[in-house]
Enzyme design. Sequence first.
Site, PDB file in Angstrom:
ATOM      1  N   SER A  10       0.812  -1.225   0.000  1.00  0.00           N
ATOM      2  CA  SER A  10       0.000   0.000   0.000  1.00  0.00           C
ATOM      3  C   SER A  10       0.842   1.270   0.000  1.00  0.00           C
ATOM      4  O   SER A  10       0.390   2.324   0.449  1.00  0.00           O
ATOM      5  CB  SER A  10      -0.961   0.006   1.207  1.00  0.00           C
ATOM      6  OG  SER A  10      -1.808  -1.128   1.168  1.00  0.00           O
ATOM      7  N   ARG A  11       2.065   1.180  -0.484  1.00  0.00           N
ATOM      8  CA  ARG A  11       2.983   2.311  -0.583  1.00  0.00           C
ATOM      9  C   ARG A  11       3.357   2.906   0.775  1.00  0.00           C
ATOM     10  O   ARG A  11       3.864   4.036   0.851  1.00  0.00           O
ATOM     11  CB  ARG A  11       2.393   3.418  -1.483  1.00  0.00           C
ATOM     12  CG  ARG A  11       2.122   2.970  -2.922  1.00  0.00           C
ATOM     13  CD  ARG A  11       3.413   2.549  -3.600  1.00  0.00           C
ATOM     14  NE  ARG A  11       3.263   2.328  -5.030  1.00  0.00           N
ATOM     15  CZ  ARG A  11       3.117   1.131  -5.589  1.00  0.00           C
ATOM     16  NH1 ARG A  11       3.079   0.040  -4.829  1.00  0.00           N
ATOM     17  NH2 ARG A  11       3.011   1.008  -6.899  1.00  0.00           N
ATOM     18  N   LEU A  12       3.146   2.148   1.846  1.00  0.00           N
ATOM     19  CA  LEU A  12       3.556   2.606   3.175  1.00  0.00           C
ATOM     20  C   LEU A  12       4.959   2.076   3.448  1.00  0.00           C
ATOM     21  O   LEU A  12       5.181   1.229   4.314  1.00  0.00           O
ATOM     22  CB  LEU A  12       2.551   2.144   4.238  1.00  0.00           C
ATOM     23  CG  LEU A  12       1.151   2.732   4.083  1.00  0.00           C
ATOM     24  CD1 LEU A  12       0.208   2.142   5.123  1.00  0.00           C
ATOM     25  CD2 LEU A  12       1.205   4.255   4.214  1.00  0.00           C
TER      26      LEU A  12
END
Length: 211
Positions: free
Chosen positions: A189-191
């Site tokens: 999730s691009r975290l």
Amino acid sequence: MDIGDMRRDFESEGMDREALSDNPTQQFETWFGDAREAGILEPNAMSLATTGADNMPDLRTVLLKYFDERGFVFYTNYGSRKAHEIEENPRAALLFPWIGLNRQVRIQGPVEKVSKTESLKYFASRPRGSQIGAWVSEQSKAITSRGLLEQKVAEMKRKFSEGEVPLPGFWGGYRVVPERIEFWQGRPSRLHDRFEYVRADDGWLIQRLQP
């Protein structure tokens, strides 16, 4: 061409501060070893960004040839475009894109020439063809045909047909002395996990950055 839907999620383990070395060179050595063991193609390939007096950023891929606590070393022609830009603005940035491991390392800092002894030691370890090539190429300068380049190769092979090929006076190494090193680990999730080392008077300040 619309490529906005090209994406993949980064399924990889996280990175915690407790798992990191207090020394960024040691942390880089660990990750570099991981990249080699994973079979990453050319793990020592790094993007080198420089900016000359015209303030126009320039970027190319070079090969890391040595690293230690003092910095990260690459070799080139001292008459090349990158060398002129370094002379005008002796600061640079490096990027190691180990995409197969969902990792990258970013390095920033001043640039200095390595000693002639260091350059000579590395030059002597190069294949003979690469040594000849260093003498032949006026790197970054225009040439009318490849035939002229091959003609110069033949001339240099005759010139150095016996004995060792000497180190050209216009060829040698640079060392990027790190002031800032960031280790980036892709996460779902691009975290992503990002940790930055910033040189301080008594060592290194380490902080987590937002993705």
